[in-house]
Design a protein around this motif. Structure first.
Motif, PDB file in Angstrom:
ATOM      1  N   PRO A   1      -0.528  15.859 -14.461  1.00 48.20           N
ATOM      2  CA  PRO A   1      -0.879  16.616 -15.664  1.00 48.20           C
ATOM      3  C   PRO A   1      -0.572  18.114 -15.557  1.00 48.20           C
ATOM      4  O   PRO A   1      -1.015  18.776 -14.621  1.00 48.20           O
ATOM      5  N   GLY A   2       0.219  18.583 -16.493  1.00 48.21           N
ATOM      6  CA  GLY A   2       0.543  19.995 -16.546  1.00 48.21           C
ATOM      7  C   GLY A   2       1.567  20.471 -15.555  1.00 48.21           C
ATOM      8  O   GLY A   2       1.898  21.665 -15.520  1.00 48.21           O
ATOM      9  N   VAL A   3       2.102  19.559 -14.729  1.00 49.20           N
ATOM     10  CA  VAL A   3       3.044  19.962 -13.675  1.00 49.20           C
ATOM     11  C   VAL A   3       4.359  19.205 -13.764  1.00 49.20           C
ATOM     12  O   VAL A   3       5.431  19.788 -13.787  1.00 49.20           O
ATOM     13  N   GLY A   4       4.293  17.865 -13.801  1.00 48.86           N
ATOM     14  CA  GLY A   4       5.505  17.058 -13.830  1.00 48.86           C
ATOM     15  C   GLY A   4       5.504  16.023 -12.726  1.00 48.86           C
ATOM     16  O   GLY A   4       4.487  15.777 -12.080  1.00 48.86           O
ATOM     17  N   THR A   5       6.656  15.405 -12.501  1.00 44.95           N
ATOM     18  CA  THR A   5       6.768  14.335 -11.507  1.00 44.95           C
ATOM     19  C   THR A   5       7.331  14.852 -10.186  1.00 44.95           C
ATOM     20  O   THR A   5       8.076  15.825 -10.146  1.00 44.95           O
ATOM     21  N   GLY A   6       6.951  14.176  -9.116  1.00 37.79           N
ATOM     22  CA  GLY A   6       7.531  14.443  -7.807  1.00 37.79           C
ATOM     23  C   GLY A   6       7.155  15.770  -7.191  1.00 37.79           C
ATOM     24  O   GLY A   6       7.846  16.258  -6.289  1.00 37.79           O
ATOM     25  N   VAL A   7       6.056  16.370  -7.610  1.00 36.36           N
ATOM     26  CA  VAL A   7       5.636  17.663  -7.071  1.00 36.36           C
ATOM     27  C   VAL A   7       4.765  17.431  -5.830  1.00 36.36           C
ATOM     28  O   VAL A   7       3.751  16.738  -5.887  1.00 36.36           O
ATOM     29  N   LEU A   8       5.169  18.048  -4.704  1.00 41.56           N
ATOM     30  CA  LEU A   8       4.437  17.885  -3.451  1.00 41.56           C
ATOM     31  C   LEU A   8       4.161  19.252  -2.824  1.00 41.56           C
ATOM     32  O   LEU A   8       4.614  19.553  -1.719  1.00 41.56           O
ATOM     33  N   GLN A   9       3.440  20.073  -3.540  1.00 43.44           N
ATOM     34  CA  GLN A   9       3.030  21.373  -3.019  1.00 43.44           C
ATOM     35  C   GLN A   9       1.589  21.276  -2.519  1.00 43.44           C
ATOM     36  O   GLN A   9       0.812  20.438  -2.985  1.00 43.44           O
ATOM     37  N   PRO A  10       1.201  22.135  -1.565  1.00 45.40           N
ATOM     38  CA  PRO A  10      -0.170  22.056  -1.025  1.00 45.40           C
ATOM     39  C   PRO A  10      -1.262  22.056  -2.077  1.00 45.40           C
ATOM     40  O   PRO A  10      -2.254  21.332  -1.956  1.00 45.40           O
ATOM     41  N   GLU A  11      -1.098  22.851  -3.126  1.00 43.44           N
ATOM     42  CA  GLU A  11      -2.121  22.934  -4.164  1.00 43.44           C
ATOM     43  C   GLU A  11      -1.814  22.061  -5.377  1.00 43.44           C
ATOM     44  O   GLU A  11      -2.652  21.913  -6.263  1.00 43.44           O
ATOM     45  N   GLN A  12      -0.599  21.512  -5.417  1.00 41.96           N
ATOM     46  CA  GLN A  12      -0.185  20.735  -6.581  1.00 41.96           C
ATOM     47  C   GLN A  12       0.470  19.432  -6.141  1.00 41.96           C
ATOM     48  O   GLN A  12       1.651  19.380  -5.824  1.00 41.96           O
TER      49      GLN A  12
ATOM     50  N   PRO B   1       8.748  13.124   1.596  1.00 43.80           N
ATOM     51  CA  PRO B   1       8.764  13.786   2.908  1.00 43.80           C
ATOM     52  C   PRO B   1       7.590  13.409   3.806  1.00 43.80           C
ATOM     53  O   PRO B   1       6.531  12.977   3.345  1.00 43.80           O
ATOM     54  N   ILE B   2       7.804  13.612   5.088  1.00 46.10           N
ATOM     55  CA  ILE B   2       6.762  13.384   6.086  1.00 46.10           C
ATOM     56  C   ILE B   2       5.782  14.555   6.027  1.00 46.10           C
ATOM     57  O   ILE B   2       6.070  15.659   6.472  1.00 46.10           O
ATOM     58  N   ILE B   3       4.612  14.298   5.451  1.00 45.14           N
ATOM     59  CA  ILE B   3       3.582  15.320   5.291  1.00 45.14           C
ATOM     60  C   ILE B   3       2.246  14.703   5.707  1.00 45.14           C
ATOM     61  O   ILE B   3       1.691  13.865   4.993  1.00 45.14           O
ATOM     62  N   LYS B   4       1.731  15.127   6.840  1.00 42.90           N
ATOM     63  CA  LYS B   4       0.470  14.558   7.332  1.00 42.90           C
ATOM     64  C   LYS B   4      -0.706  14.943   6.445  1.00 42.90           C
ATOM     65  O   LYS B   4      -1.660  14.159   6.293  1.00 42.90           O
ATOM     66  N   HIS B   5      -0.674  16.135   5.847  1.00 46.26           N
ATOM     67  CA  HIS B   5      -1.796  16.601   5.037  1.00 46.26           C
ATOM     68  C   HIS B   5      -2.134  15.624   3.905  1.00 46.26           C
ATOM     69  O   HIS B   5      -3.300  15.485   3.532  1.00 46.26           O
ATOM     70  N   ILE B   6      -1.128  14.978   3.348  1.00 44.93           N
ATOM     71  CA  ILE B   6      -1.371  14.022   2.263  1.00 44.93           C
ATOM     72  C   ILE B   6      -1.181  12.577   2.731  1.00 44.93           C
ATOM     73  O   ILE B   6      -1.302  11.649   1.940  1.00 44.93           O
ATOM     74  N   TRP B   7      -0.868  12.397   4.022  1.00 43.04           N
ATOM     75  CA  TRP B   7      -0.675  11.063   4.621  1.00 43.04           C
ATOM     76  C   TRP B   7       0.394  10.288   3.845  1.00 43.04           C
ATOM     77  O   TRP B   7       0.192   9.146   3.430  1.00 43.04           O
TER      78      TRP B   7
ATOM     79  N   LEU C   1       0.826  -1.205   0.000  1.00 44.82           N
ATOM     80  CA  LEU C   1       0.000   0.000   0.000  1.00 44.82           C
ATOM     81  C   LEU C   1       0.861   1.256   0.000  1.00 44.82           C
ATOM     82  O   LEU C   1       0.592   2.223  -0.731  1.00 44.82           O
ATOM     83  N   LEU C   2       1.925   1.242   0.815  1.00 36.18           N
ATOM     84  CA  LEU C   2       2.796   2.409   0.926  1.00 36.18           C
ATOM     85  C   LEU C   2       3.626   2.615  -0.341  1.00 36.18           C
ATOM     86  O   LEU C   2       3.837   3.760  -0.779  1.00 36.18           O
ATOM     87  N   VAL C   3       4.087   1.524  -0.927  1.00 40.51           N
ATOM     88  CA  VAL C   3       4.906   1.628  -2.141  1.00 40.51           C
ATOM     89  C   VAL C   3       4.065   2.112  -3.315  1.00 40.51           C
ATOM     90  O   VAL C   3       4.497   2.972  -4.099  1.00 40.51           O
ATOM     91  N   VAL C   4       2.852   1.578  -3.456  1.00 41.31           N
ATOM     92  CA  VAL C   4       1.967   2.015  -4.537  1.00 41.31           C
ATOM     93  C   VAL C   4       1.694   3.521  -4.419  1.00 41.31           C
ATOM     94  O   VAL C   4       1.746   4.264  -5.411  1.00 41.31           O
ATOM     95  N   TYR C   5       1.422   3.972  -3.206  1.00 42.28           N
ATOM     96  CA  TYR C   5       1.163   5.391  -2.985  1.00 42.28           C
ATOM     97  C   TYR C   5       2.394   6.237  -3.331  1.00 42.28           C
ATOM     98  O   TYR C   5       2.285   7.280  -3.988  1.00 42.28           O
ATOM     99  N   TRP C   6       3.545   5.785  -2.891  1.00 44.04           N
ATOM    100  CA  TRP C   6       4.813   6.477  -3.164  1.00 44.04           C
ATOM    101  C   TRP C   6       5.080   6.579  -4.675  1.00 44.04           C
ATOM    102  O   TRP C   6       5.393   7.660  -5.182  1.00 44.04           O
ATOM    103  N   VAL C   7       4.927   5.475  -5.366  1.00 40.44           N
ATOM    104  CA  VAL C   7       5.164   5.459  -6.812  1.00 40.44           C
ATOM    105  C   VAL C   7       4.196   6.401  -7.522  1.00 40.44           C
ATOM    106  O   VAL C   7       4.588   7.180  -8.403  1.00 40.44           O
TER     107      VAL C   7
END
Length: 375
Positions: free
Chosen positions: A186-197, A272-278, A172-178
């Motif tokens: 879409p329209g942004v790219g890979t590995g983006v972890l911003q609050p709105e994106q 990263p450890i981000i609770k907002h996105i679990w 479950l964790l690996v699937v989520y990570w991948v």
């Protein structure tokens, strides 16, 4: 290893006495978790201000949620609620896992619990009682996260052999990570972890649309993480159920807890450890602390036999869902009665204490009457 309490439960229309394992440490830890939610935090903060004058910045940090990355003590509240739910599942599903229970009854119970938790979550934070579709939030609450985790974990325990449960949790964790880090947004790219994106927010906006809660917390894709947190709790439950030595139970929790913390910290360098996105790293990091907290309560209460101090927490933990649902409505009712001209001091200090005391007294009455809400 645990007490056995007997309760009369209706089965096929008849009252049947069923023996249920009881571990006071689990009840106390659940109550400890709920204490902070039912205005316990506000009361403790008020006391600290009275004693210390000002709360130092490092302590303020741990009484609040980080804006995005990071993890404070206050962040453990929701993961611990999910984790403890998982601890009880191997016990409540024992007859189904062993093949003795009726599968049709299992699915009816599973659906009923899922639906009730979902509706209760909408009552608390989904604005269901506003009866206004424009204010409705479909997926926005801890109880709904528990509902999803309970559903997934129950099906895993029923259909997946025990030796593969850890692999399912990691899967479950690996699937989520991948998905979050390697699939182009879409329209942004890979590995983006911003609050709105980020992918989790993208999925929520796509599916929930105007029924989203408007915060930076995510729910649908993050359910992979919710399920993994509940699964970590089921591992703790299996240890309670299968390991006979109390000291082995304790050290198992310590070892697993430290391992989860290490893996969570290691993973956080890329996810990263981000609770907002679990995030997956957050699941392991918070899970590590959950195991260590359970180990501490187990050491004091089950091994040391020192349990009287935890009685107030046991009262809260015995009807945790009533506490979770009732306290916010009680607070709103008190504030409504006081009116708009109520002094700020009363709102910040007197009201939280009043809510905590009244909620506890109600829960104590229910405890004495042996009335427990079992969703």
């Amino acid at each position: 290893m645990s007490e056995t309490s007997e309760k009369n439960m209706p089965i096929n229309g008849k009252a049947v006495t069923v023996s249920m394992p009881r571990v006071l440490a689990v009840d106390a830890l659940r109550g400890f978790d709920m204490f902070w939610i039912i205005q316990g935090k506000e009361v403790i903060v008020s006391l600290l201000i009275l004693v210390m004058g000002n709360i130092p910045p490092w302590l303020q940090y741990h009484f609040s949620h980080p804006e995005w990355e990071g993890f404070s003590a206050w962040d453990i509240i929701m993961p611990l609620f999910l984790f403890i739910t998982g601890v009880t599942i191997p016990f409540s599903m024992e007859k189904y896992i062993s093949g003795q229970g009726n599968r049709r009854r299992f699915y009816m119970r599973l659906f009923r619990r899922f639906l009730l938790l979902w509706i209760l979550g909408m009552l608390v934070q989904g604005n269901l009682l506003a009866f206004d579709i424009n204010k409705l939030h479909l997926f926005s609450n801890t109880l709904q996260a528990i509902a999803v985790g309970y559903l997934v974990s129950s099906l895993v325990l029923l259909y997946v052999p025990f030796q593969f449960h850890v692999l399912v949790t990691l899967g479950l964790l690996v699937v989520y990570w991948v998905w979050m880090m390697f699939i182009p947004l879409p329209g942004v790219g890979t590995g983006v972890l911003q609050p709105e994106q980020n992918w989790a927010m993208y999925i929520d906006e796509l599916i929930l649309g105007r029924f989203r809660d408007g915060t930076h917390y995510t729910w649908i894709l993050s359910s992979l993480g919710f399920s993994a947190t509940v699964m970590l709790g089921t591992h703790a439950g299996y240890i309670l159920r299968k390991v006979q030595s109390r000291w082995k139970v304790f050290w198992s929790y310590i070892i697993v807890g430290i391992l989860c913390l290490f893996l969570g910290w290691l993973w956080s360098w890329h996810f990263p450890i981000i609770k907002h996105i679990w995030s997956s790293s957050m699941v392991l990091w918070s899970g590590g602390w959950c195991f260590l907290l359970l180990a501490l309560f187990y050491l004091i209460m089950e091994i040391g036999g020192i349990a009287k101090w935890a009685f107030p927490f046991i009262i809260i933990g015995s009807n945790a869902i009533i506490a979770y649902i009732g306290a916010p409505f009680l607070k709103e009712g008190i504030l409504w009665l006081l009116g708009d001209k109520t002094p700020l001091f009363v709102i910040k200090h007197i009201v939280p204490l009043t809510v905590l005391v009244i909620t506890w007294l109600i829960l104590y009455f229910l405890y004495r009457k042996k009335w427990f809400l079992r969703v």
